[in-house]
Design an enzyme around this catalytic site. Structure first.
Site, PDB file in Angstrom:
ATOM      1  CB  CYS A   1       2.160  -3.305   5.054  1.00  0.00           C
ATOM      2  SG  CYS A   1       0.687  -3.873   5.931  1.00  0.00           S
TER       3      CYS A   1
ATOM      4  CG  HIS B   1      -0.252  -0.007   2.533  1.00  0.00           C
ATOM      5  ND1 HIS B   1       0.410   1.074   3.059  1.00  0.00           N
ATOM      6  CD2 HIS B   1      -0.137  -0.986   3.467  1.00  0.00           C
ATOM      7  CE1 HIS B   1       0.903   0.784   4.245  1.00  0.00           C
ATOM      8  NE2 HIS B   1       0.596  -0.476   4.524  1.00  0.00           N
TER       9      HIS B   1
END
Length: 402
Positions: A347, A329
């Protein structure tokens, strides 16, 4: 076993013998006896004293509360069966086969719960018999969720995945009814696991990534199958299908801090990233993860993945990779580390511009192949779609039919 006889009138014109009757009481079902003028005298063997021959069929299921989950079996007392049709109350027909000696017929599928069935049998002399029975309703019904979505186009790593509402004890019986067909005869296998949600799940993956353009169909012919234990019955069939899109692979190197998107083996994107902080629970996973969903802008809260109150952010261009919360992301707050260090909470973060560009190109089902030493382990088979982290022999061993 009692039988009801129906005779033709003595003055009726000659007809071909119809060698049928059906049972009506006891352990076998039904009944109507069908007879015709035989041309024999009353003293002939097999005659009933009025010049008519008789024969009969029996059906193994009877009454209005017959046991579901059993094949329907029709047996002829004498002569040879030509055809048997068994039709459910919803119009569905049970396929079946006449035995080599012509004396019996057995359905290839079982009778489903809570269904009324009509049986019509025909012998080689064109006589017919009809009967009815109904099965008891299911006390508990098992349902399922299918992925990917029907008529979708997916990436080359997307498995067929089925998650069941209730436990499946009779895994082999269920797996036998799951039929996968492909446009190019792709080889694959089912593997059972406990889903991240705690439910039973079975996935079908090819030996290698799908070939682009492959069309895949699943026929889950489960109506009438007993899950076993406390899982309940399946009371319907399921069918879905999808098409495999272009050949794309995303490669993430945790050591060089780069994400590269390859299409047909050619790199089309190469962006700097910062992945999970090594040395603890904030580290990223390695191995092959499959893009599960493109979720766009979402609220990410650390408490949902066991990291206390470390963060609570609105995050753009979110691409889910695991159930445990690993995404790729946009992470503009980590800009100082892109391309140089892993400093996220697990992430794979990029700049807004790079995340937008990658988000626009990737497709659900694309593999993210994550390598490098700064990881906390390999993506588990049930943490999203982690089946590709098992070798082919290992995967085959997860089938209930292996």
């Amino acid at each position: 076993m009692s039988r009801t006889r129906v005779h033709t009138h003595p003055s009726a014109p000659p007809a071909r013998p119809a060698r049928f009757a059906a049972a009506t009481a006891g352990a076998v079902a039904l009944a109507v006896a069908l007879t015709g003028c035989s041309g024999t005298g009353p003293e002939d063997p097999g005659a009933d004293g009025k010049g008519q021959s008789r024969a009969s069929i029996t059906v193994n299921l009877t009454g209005r509360q017959a046991k579901a989950g059993e094949p329907v079996r029709v047996t002829l007392e004498s002569g040879r069966l030509r055809q048997v049709t068994v039709t459910g109350s919803g119009g569905e027909k049970l396929d079946g086969k006449v035995s080599a000696d012509g004396r019996s017929w057995t359905s290839s599928r079982v009778a489903a719960p809570g269904t009324a069935y009509a049986v019509e049998a025909r012998d080689v002399e064109d006589g017919t018999a009809r009967a009815e029975f109904a099965t008891a309703a299911a006390e508990k019904v098992n349902k399922l969720a299918l992925a990917p979505g029907k008529n979708s186009t997916v990436g080359i790593a997307q498995p067929l995945s089925i998650v069941f509402d209730h436990p499946v004890e009779n895994k082999a019986a269920v797996e036998r009814q799951l039929r996968v067909t492909t446009s190019d005869n792709t080889r694959g296998a089912w593997g059972w696991m406990r889903d991240w949600s705690g439910k039973d799940r079975v996935d079908w993956r090819p030996r290698e990534y799908w070939k682009p353009g492959t069309k895949v169909t699943l026929d889950a012919r489960l109506n009438g199958v007993d899950s076993g234990g406390d899982g309940g019955w399946f009371v319907r069939d399921y069918r879905t299908g999808f098409t495999v899109g272009r050949q794309q692979v995303v490669k993430v190197d945790l050591d060089t801090h780069r994400l590269k998107l390859y299409r047909d083996g050619v790199p089309v994107k190469d962006v700097p990233v910062s992945a999970g902080t090594p040395g603890g629970e904030k580290a990223s996973w390695r191995g092959t993860a499959v893009l599960m969903a493109k979720e766009g802008t979402i609220n990410m809260r650390s408490e949902t993945v066991g990291l206390g109150d470390a963060y609570d952010k609105m995050v753009d261009y979110s691409m889910r990779l695991t159930w445990s919360g690993m995404y790729a992301h946009a992470a503009p707050w980590n800009a100082a580390y892109f391309g140089s260090a892993n400093r996220s909470s697990g992430c794979v973060g990029m700049s807004d511009a790079d995340a937008s560009a990658v988000y626009a190109e990737v497709r659900v089902g694309d593999p993210f192949e994550i390598t490098g030493g700064d990881a906390k382990g390999t993506v588990a088979v049930n943490n999203g779609y982690g089946a590709w982290n098992l070798g082919w022999t290992e995967w085959q061993a997860k089938s209930a039919l292996s």
